[in-house]
Design an enzyme around this catalytic site. Structure first.
Site, PDB file in Angstrom:
ATOM      1  N   LYS A 119      -1.472   5.716 -19.184  1.00 59.62           N
ATOM      2  CA  LYS A 119      -1.300   6.947 -18.315  1.00 59.62           C
ATOM      3  C   LYS A 119      -2.478   7.867 -18.226  1.00 59.62           C
ATOM      4  O   LYS A 119      -2.811   8.299 -17.012  1.00 59.62           O
ATOM      5  CB  LYS A 119       0.003   7.785 -19.001  1.00 59.62           C
ATOM      6  CG  LYS A 119       0.534   8.837 -18.220  1.00 59.62           C
ATOM      7  CD  LYS A 119       1.613   9.653 -18.279  1.00 59.62           C
ATOM      8  CE  LYS A 119       1.718  10.216 -19.866  1.00 59.62           C
ATOM      9  NZ  LYS A 119       2.817  11.180 -19.971  1.00 59.62           N
ATOM     10  N   SER A 120      -2.953   8.105 -19.361  1.00 59.94           N
ATOM     11  CA  SER A 120      -4.268   8.804 -19.276  1.00 59.94           C
ATOM     12  C   SER A 120      -5.235   8.431 -18.272  1.00 59.94           C
ATOM     13  O   SER A 120      -5.937   8.933 -17.499  1.00 59.94           O
ATOM     14  CB  SER A 120      -4.975   8.843 -20.647  1.00 59.94           C
ATOM     15  OG  SER A 120      -3.991   9.456 -21.516  1.00 59.94           O
ATOM     16  N   ARG A 159      -6.725   9.876 -14.208  1.00 58.61           N
ATOM     17  CA  ARG A 159      -8.274   9.999 -14.114  1.00 58.61           C
ATOM     18  C   ARG A 159      -8.512   8.924 -12.911  1.00 58.61           C
ATOM     19  O   ARG A 159      -9.706   9.730 -12.142  1.00 58.61           O
ATOM     20  CB  ARG A 159      -8.836   9.775 -15.531  1.00 58.61           C
ATOM     21  CG  ARG A 159      -8.470  10.734 -16.469  1.00 58.61           C
ATOM     22  CD  ARG A 159      -9.294  10.629 -17.784  1.00 58.61           C
ATOM     23  NE  ARG A 159      -9.023  11.571 -18.800  1.00 58.61           N
ATOM     24  CZ  ARG A 159      -7.995  11.907 -19.526  1.00 58.61           C
ATOM     25  NH1 ARG A 159      -6.795  11.181 -19.268  1.00 58.61           N
ATOM     26  NH2 ARG A 159      -8.238  13.027 -20.247  1.00 58.61           N
ATOM     27  N   GLY A 192       1.649  17.460 -18.325  1.00 58.58           N
ATOM     28  CA  GLY A 192       0.812  18.366 -18.738  1.00 58.58           C
ATOM     29  C   GLY A 192      -0.720  17.970 -18.506  1.00 58.58           C
ATOM     30  O   GLY A 192      -1.438  18.920 -18.286  1.00 58.58           O
ATOM     31  N   ASP A 230      -0.086  11.535 -29.541  1.00 62.16           N
ATOM     32  CA  ASP A 230       1.222  11.050 -28.737  1.00 62.16           C
ATOM     33  C   ASP A 230       2.262  10.160 -29.499  1.00 62.16           C
ATOM     34  O   ASP A 230       3.250  10.075 -29.198  1.00 62.16           O
ATOM     35  CB  ASP A 230       1.080  10.637 -27.571  1.00 62.16           C
ATOM     36  CG  ASP A 230       0.432  11.777 -26.512  1.00 62.16           C
ATOM     37  OD1 ASP A 230       0.718  13.001 -26.747  1.00 62.16           O
ATOM     38  OD2 ASP A 230      -0.333  11.316 -25.463  1.00 62.16           O
ATOM     39  N   ARG A 253       8.706  10.942 -24.933  1.00 65.33           N
ATOM     40  CA  ARG A 253       8.276  10.151 -26.126  1.00 65.33           C
ATOM     41  C   ARG A 253       9.472  10.324 -27.350  1.00 65.33           C
ATOM     42  O   ARG A 253       9.625   9.465 -27.904  1.00 65.33           O
ATOM     43  CB  ARG A 253       6.973  10.636 -26.742  1.00 65.33           C
ATOM     44  CG  ARG A 253       5.809  10.256 -25.542  1.00 65.33           C
ATOM     45  CD  ARG A 253       4.634  10.219 -26.131  1.00 65.33           C
ATOM     46  NE  ARG A 253       3.497  10.195 -25.120  1.00 65.33           N
ATOM     47  CZ  ARG A 253       3.078   9.290 -24.309  1.00 65.33           C
ATOM     48  NH1 ARG A 253       3.544   8.112 -24.739  1.00 65.33           N
ATOM     49  NH2 ARG A 253       2.214   9.558 -23.524  1.00 65.33           N
TER      50      ARG A 253
END
Length: 449
Positions: free
Chosen positions: A31-32, A36, A104, A330, A405
């Protein structure tokens, strides 16, 4: 699955797994990196091809936002994505509010982009995101000359009047946060001169890696205290480059822990991202006695990748140092489930950052365990979990507070608890792990449809 109480919620009752988990699978893209990849390719000149993009709700919101800012973004039938950017500084003013949903990461990173472009924009999100603090990002970004207007506490909706000629920033993070670091670096992209960020503890460096991938000059130095200083030269020419998104280690975490806890399990998870600043959970599980092996290690798109071979294991309590928190922030809810099933006492040090996630994850994780018979204690910024030696009572109702999560962690706990576990809502799991239940059912989890 129990009947939903509304058209959008999806409660779930999870019973103990009737057989071992077995098989090979791949988890959705990181996801990160997906966030990006969309943002950076929208700021680059030319067409970027993205393979393996996570198509969860959070990332799709980022795609929508970058389209609204002028990028051309197309998804092909084969699941590959194409992004045509106009170059740094060329974003156009959006015609409507940018709705970031539950993400977020997207909201905070995009704040850095918007602060350094001379356009007016407004960001909002769902009820969970509107409760999350933004001042930790907007305070340093105000140094660019951008103007921010927000609700009390710096919360969304957030109006941003960006600065077309932003000042470069020199900022020391008060606490480790990859999101704040990335927001400052993204603001520095369109600033003349050098932007400098100092972080007290190294955090995930996907932003630095991808900036280099697209042609920016980024230098990283270690500090004597163990932190890092990142220097970015402003106004680089960002050029389109193909991106291969590896499997998300944060998503793999739930499969890994399920395979470790369900007796007799033997599972392979292929193509998982192994960035050393993201693998604190795997290090910790090995310290607990996990049979977790990494094979077929390789580099894809500038990121280390490998396959995880996981077999059911007898776990022992562990003391996790505070400086490991950024590499697994996380993963603490699912680690807490593993600790609850383990033998002995576990202590997770310095987990204060959990208080400002999708929910107050520290309080929510405590409630998840306590409601199901696992004793815990919060000591300052530390979480202590008293293991049950494989005998989690279960039988509780887990309130997820729209936290994906937490919902997945509760589902794994239910697979090994002695009594069924009720989860109030699982609808938002798709924000980060689309198809989660179906994928685990392929291994034999037996989640009700």
């Amino acid at each position: 699955m129990t009947q939903a109480t509304s058209s959008s919620s999806r409660p779930l009752r999870v019973s103990r797994a009737g057989s071992p988990l077995s098989g090979t699978l791949s988890v959705p893209g990181d996801k990160s990196i997906s966030h990006r990849a969309l943002m950076f390719s929208a700021l680059a000149e030319g067409k970027t091809h993205i393979t393996g993009l996570l198509e969860g709700e959070d990332v799709l919101r980022t795609a929508d936002a970058m389209r609204a800012l002028g990028a051309q973004i197309v998804r092909e039938e084969n699941g590959n994505w194409h992004v045509t950017g106009q170059g740094l500084g060329a974003l156009t003013e959006p015609a409507d509010v940018l709705d970031m949903g539950n993400s977020g990461t997207a909201a905070r990173l995009l704040s850095g982009v918007l602060a350094s472009h001379g356009i007016m924009s407004v960001m909002t999100g769902d009820a969970s995101l509107r409760r999350r603090p933004m001042k930790r990002v907007t305070d340093p970004l105000a140094g660019t000359g951008a103007v921010f207007l927000a609700r009390e506490g710096g919360r969304l909706p957030l109006a941003i009047q960006g600065n077309a000629s932003p000042a470069p920033l020199d900022y020391r993070l008060p606490v480790a946060s990859a999101q704040v670091k990335s927001a400052v670096l993204l603001a520095g992209l369109n600033a003349e001169g050098e932007t400098r960020v100092e972080e007290p503890v190294p955090t995930r460096d996907h932003t630095e890696n991808m900036l280099r991938h697209f042609g920016a000059t980024v230098q990283v130095e270690q500090t004597p205290e163990g932190g890092r200083v990142i220097r970015l030269q402003g106004r680089p020419k960002l050029t389109a480059r193909d991106v291969v998104v590896p499997g998300d280690p944060s998503s793999a975490a739930f499969v890994v822990v399920a395979a470790l806890l369900v007796p007799g399990s033997d599972v392979v998870i292929a193509g998982v991202g192994l960035n050393p600043l993201r693998t604190g959970l795997f290090t910790t599980l090995r310290e607990m006695g996990a049979r977790l092996d990494i094979t077929n290690e390789r580099i894809e798109g500038g990121e280390p990748v490998g396959d995880l071979h996981v077999r059911a294991s007898s776990l022992q309590g562990v003391d996790v140092p505070a400086d490991r928190a950024p590499s697994m922030i996380d993963e603490y809810p699912i680690l807490a489930v593993a600790a609850g099933y383990a033998t002995g006492v576990s202590r997770f040090r310095g987990v204060e950052e959990l208080r400002v996630k999708e929910s107050d994850r520290l309080a929510s994780t405590v409630a998840l365990l306590e409601q199901n018979g696992v004793h815990t204690k919060v000591d300052g910024d530390d979480l202590i979990v008293f293991g049950t030696a494989g005998a989690i009572p279960g039988g509780g109702l887990v309130e997820t507070h729209m936290d994906h999560r937490l919902a997945m962690s509760a589902s794994v706990l239910g697979l090994v608890a002695q009594q069924p576990v009720e989860i109030d809502d699982t609808a938002f799991i798709d924000t980060s792990f689309p198809g989660y239940f179906g994928l685990l059912n392929q291994l034999g989890a037996g989640f009700a449809a």
